[in-house]
Scaffold this active site. Sequence first.
Site, PDB file in Angstrom:
ATOM      1  N   CYS A 260      -9.006  -0.003  25.048  1.00  0.00           N
ATOM      2  CA  CYS A 260      -9.633   1.498  25.400  1.00  0.00           C
ATOM      3  C   CYS A 260      -9.902   2.346  24.681  1.00  0.00           C
ATOM      4  O   CYS A 260     -10.561   3.597  24.612  1.00  0.00           O
ATOM      5  CB  CYS A 260      -8.860   1.992  26.774  1.00  0.00           C
TER       6      CYS A 260
ATOM      7  N   SER B  35       0.704  -1.237  -0.140  1.00  0.00           N
ATOM      8  CA  SER B  35      -0.065   0.067  -0.081  1.00  0.00           C
ATOM      9  C   SER B  35       0.725   1.357   0.006  1.00  0.00           C
ATOM     10  O   SER B  35       1.978   1.312   1.078  1.00  0.00           O
ATOM     11  CB  SER B  35      -1.065  -0.020   1.123  1.00  0.00           C
ATOM     12  N   ALA B  36       0.579   2.091  -1.185  1.00  0.00           N
ATOM     13  CA  ALA B  36       1.502   3.292  -1.304  1.00  0.00           C
ATOM     14  C   ALA B  36       1.599   4.168  -0.037  1.00  0.00           C
ATOM     15  O   ALA B  36       2.782   5.066   0.450  1.00  0.00           O
ATOM     16  CB  ALA B  36       1.231   3.946  -2.465  1.00  0.00           C
ATOM     17  N   HIS B  37       0.399   4.375   0.778  1.00  0.00           N
ATOM     18  CA  HIS B  37       0.438   5.335   1.803  1.00  0.00           C
ATOM     19  C   HIS B  37       1.322   5.073   2.960  1.00  0.00           C
ATOM     20  O   HIS B  37       1.670   5.793   3.751  1.00  0.00           O
ATOM     21  CB  HIS B  37      -0.733   5.745   2.251  1.00  0.00           C
TER      22      HIS B  37
END
Length: 460
Positions: free
Chosen positions: A320, A194-196
């Site tokens: 949480c 994935s590029a990001h």
Amino acid sequence: MPYFDAASAAPLHPVARQALLAALDEGWADPARLYREGRRARLLLDAAREAAAEAVGCRPDELVFTSSGTTAVHAGIAGALSGRRRVGRHLAHSAVEHSSVLHAAAAHEAAGGSCTEVPVDRSGAVDPAAYAAALRADTALACLQSANHEVGTEQPVAEVAALCAGAGVPLLVDAAQSLGWGPVPAGWSLLTASAHKWGGPAGVGLLAVRKGTRFSPQGPGGERESGRAPGFENLPAIVAAAASLRAVRGEAAAEAVRLRALVDRIRSVVAERVPDVEVVGDPVGRLPHLVTFSCLYVDGETLLHELDRKEFSVSSGSSCTSSTLTPSHVLKAMGVLSEGNVRVSLPRGTAGADVDRFLEVLPGVVAEVRERLGAPVSAPPSPAPAASRVVDALGRRCPIPVIELAKVIGEVAVGATVTVLADDEAARLDIPAWCEMRGQEYVGEEPADRGSAYVVRRLG
């Protein structure tokens, strides 16, 4: 404001920005058309594919661009399972895969397939022998990430790939977290990314399928990207993704050394300055920029908010901080503490001064949160130890059940037990982890009218 969450999304690399702007002017036309603008766009697409394929270590015609890394994972798993349906419908994957793999596995099971989840050790790594034992005659596909997205532990991809090859099973490697740092070891059959994650634009994924791997694309087909990723290519983003991947690879060796030193400093200083903390993940076989630690008696959501107020952006696997109120499946599979979990993932260019300031701020923030929650500083003395105690923590979220346990453990005699009643899913992980950290014996979990009863024996 220091941004320490590159594992979620890395800041856009300057090369990606430049390539994106240039491609918006030159690559807006349909690359499938034969007129001048279309041919120009096609040249850009072909060049981007060649650059990405070189970084991945495959042929350009083996790689397609998708709309995201998740889409690449889903398409890769579905296509490989369908292509090998005559072999069987069994899927093997590690217990710490990205949620995109787990969701695809759940969908496969819902459709009548079967899955085997390979456990990991306390560092988050699979044992190659255990992975080999999960392979069966009807195994159609195996999945293993190259490095974990939450704790940074690198997986033994080469060893598992060799075992899969010996069994005649293709291996899909999710390389989303590691591809920007270097190539994945050889032996894989399918690879996704994935590029990001490496500083490219969001909305671009990679799917590589080796020649000879049986693959049948699922869903409505298309004419683009070899029929494996239907729809019009986002050419400017693809060009920027490929350009930034080449750029970060060129910087990776030097930057990995620098960031690894900063992460090593975080690992050591956090353990020294913050009491009751567990630094998780493999200390050596890990990504250079990522470290995760968990703090006893701390509400993860409050901790992240307080760090944000101090101008530090970090992430967490604590229940949480999640909408499901369940601890991270990665931390759960590892059997480590989940409460007060902090993931620090440094982007390229992180200044050492920012890390130093983080290490100065963190101990005080943790202490403030603990004080607010009434966490014990030390076990209280007890002049007349009781035989046993029952702590009712029903309806109370992490880390309160563990805090209540810590408050009363000193009130029972050595050898006696404390039973904690809790209906928070995180207690199932955090109470045994507390026992491991504090030198007490976790006896086990028992059924209760509501929730569960967790029994702890005092050893000292």
